[in-house]
Design an enzyme around this catalytic site. Sequence first.
Site, PDB file in Angstrom:
ATOM      1  N   SER A 147      -3.634 -21.241   3.961  1.00 47.58           N
ATOM      2  CA  SER A 147      -4.599 -21.255   2.857  1.00 47.58           C
ATOM      3  C   SER A 147      -4.713 -22.559   2.088  1.00 47.58           C
ATOM      4  O   SER A 147      -5.591 -22.677   1.234  1.00 47.58           O
ATOM      5  CB  SER A 147      -4.267 -20.148   1.864  1.00 47.58           C
ATOM      6  OG  SER A 147      -4.710 -18.929   2.378  1.00 47.58           O
TER       7      SER A 147
ATOM      8  N   SER B 251      -7.353 -19.015   1.735  1.00 46.77           N
ATOM      9  CA  SER B 251      -7.736 -18.329   0.522  1.00 46.77           C
ATOM     10  C   SER B 251      -7.945 -19.251  -0.674  1.00 46.77           C
ATOM     11  O   SER B 251      -8.551 -18.846  -1.666  1.00 46.77           O
ATOM     12  CB  SER B 251      -6.671 -17.296   0.155  1.00 46.77           C
ATOM     13  OG  SER B 251      -5.443 -17.950  -0.158  1.00 46.77           O
TER      14      SER B 251
ATOM     15  N   LYS C 274      -5.082 -22.842  -8.855  1.00 42.22           N
ATOM     16  CA  LYS C 274      -5.496 -21.609  -8.190  1.00 42.22           C
ATOM     17  C   LYS C 274      -5.146 -20.441  -9.109  1.00 42.22           C
ATOM     18  O   LYS C 274      -4.080 -20.452  -9.743  1.00 42.22           O
ATOM     19  CB  LYS C 274      -4.763 -21.493  -6.846  1.00 42.22           C
ATOM     20  CG  LYS C 274      -5.163 -20.305  -5.980  1.00 42.22           C
ATOM     21  CD  LYS C 274      -4.459 -20.369  -4.611  1.00 42.22           C
ATOM     22  CE  LYS C 274      -4.861 -19.219  -3.707  1.00 42.22           C
ATOM     23  NZ  LYS C 274      -4.241 -19.319  -2.362  1.00 42.22           N
TER      24      LYS C 274
HETATM   25  N1  GLN Z   1      -5.850 -16.374   6.076  1.00 37.51           N
HETATM   26  C1  GLN Z   1      -4.508 -15.860   6.051  1.00 37.51           C
HETATM   27  C2  GLN Z   1      -4.522 -14.458   5.521  1.00 37.51           C
HETATM   28  O1  GLN Z   1      -5.562 -13.945   5.310  1.00 37.51           O
HETATM   29  C3  GLN Z   1      -3.621 -16.759   5.228  1.00 37.51           C
HETATM   30  C4  GLN Z   1      -3.811 -16.603   3.786  1.00 37.51           C
HETATM   31  C5  GLN Z   1      -2.939 -17.499   2.963  1.00 37.51           C
HETATM   32  O2  GLN Z   1      -2.393 -18.488   3.457  1.00 37.51           O
HETATM   33  N2  GLN Z   1      -2.756 -17.141   1.702  1.00 37.51           N
HETATM   34  O3  GLN Z   1      -3.523 -13.849   5.325  1.00 37.51           O
END
Ligand code: GLN
Length: 487
Positions: free
Chosen positions: A178, A154, A79
């Site tokens: 995410s 994400s 990532k």
């Molecule tokens: N979808 C969540 C957010 O927007 C979690 C994101 C993540 O786990 N990095 O914060």
Amino acid sequence: MSWNTFATVAETKKALDAKQVSAVELAKHYLSRVSSINPALNAFITIDPEKTLSEALAQDNRRAKGEAAPLLGVPIAHKDIYLIDGWRTTCGSKMLENFVAPYSSTVVKNMADAGMVTLGKLNMDEFAMGSSNETSYFGTVKNPWDLSRVPGGSSGGSAASVAAGLTPASTGTDTGGSIRQPAMFCNLTGLKPTYGVCSRYGIIAFASSLDQAGPFAQTAEDCALLLSAMAGFDPHDATSLDRPKEDYSRDLSKPLKGLRIGLPKEFFGDGVAPGIAKAVDEALDVYRKLGATTVEVSLPNVKYSVPAYYVVAPAEASSNLSRFDGARFGHRAKDYTDIVDMYKRSRAEGFGAEVKRRILIGTYVLSHGYYDAYYLQAGKLRRLIAEDFKKAYEVCDVVMGPTAPEGAFQFGAKSDDPVKMYLNDIFTICANLTGQPAMSHPCGVDKDTGQFVGMHIIGNYLDEARMLNVAHQYQLATEWHKKHPAL
Ligand code: GLN
């Protein structure tokens, strides 16, 4: 060389160890697959074939010298939130569009020590804020199963790349879901370890008390191999757990007889799509056939997870992201009058809308007079949620339910309503707030929508080996994880 692009990490390792294939051959195979398929998916932000091939050659040389390492020559894609020395690291943001990392994160280093070869950097929501990969400055990532749908977020690039056979495995990060939600959307297995198991050093910080690194792969067996390489104490991270290295594969083959699965009634309510509830029920029947028993538990405070998270995460993000001011690194505005104007313009130009929204919320909840009303209260809720789980573990070993309330959705379906988007993580966020390990594995299809369903397993602190055992036994008995998209 002909190579099955959907070979698992375990199979790849075996072929490498038996010298049926070399690290260089594998790197070439996946790089060529990336160059033919990635344009349709946009899963990779950066590739650097020269660097990849020289890493692969170095790993082949290690083998030639008789060195042994657990994943010697196995490819991995990271990532784009992980710093890798000499690689561009963007975090999905214009702010870091041209930032080249001056050192490598501990997780990346650990994986390289284990013999893994970097294929490239994966697309993601900007600063890991999002659930659909629609906030990336580098464009959306397409779900390889249906190009009109999101891959989740994400870590959308991390999920899409493995699902499409562009890499045998990838890394992600999970602050609120995410890793687990994109794993569900792309029919993969993904794990968020206990907070502190993987070092956060060299991973661009979003919400420091919630962020954890973890693997994406096709199987739980692969996740065990990957986590064994990633994890370990790191003096560079003050929240890293100082404990001996673990072999997360050690319990994979244990039978599930006697396993007690807790089913929180809060995870099976109205908000769950009927097709998802049905697939999860069928998967629980498989678990019962394997010898597990199920027991209803209650987590009365998990309903506060999303509101608590949207205080804690933006608060910590607003502080972490204050370092991007255009002065030391990152985007700097071309025209400005004085230094304050330079800060303002650089940040206004460098950050996207969702990141700005989080910075504004975070700054607000931390401001004088509001700290007690919001951040402090959210901290108390974290404690109450942890107490709920503690009680549950008196009668069960693991907690299960659906990973997300609905499956992969169409682009644009939620992007103009942040709250709708935030509700994607309604089941996953609690494990970040408490720091417990949690994972998702494929367990079927929502017959109403045709989208994949993930089984969410939450475990007690440091119980990763048992959770991986649970998922592995399920995968020995089922075929869902063996499905691949036609590309
Ligand atoms: N979808 C969540 C957010 O927007 C979690 C994101 C993540 O786990 N990095 O914060």
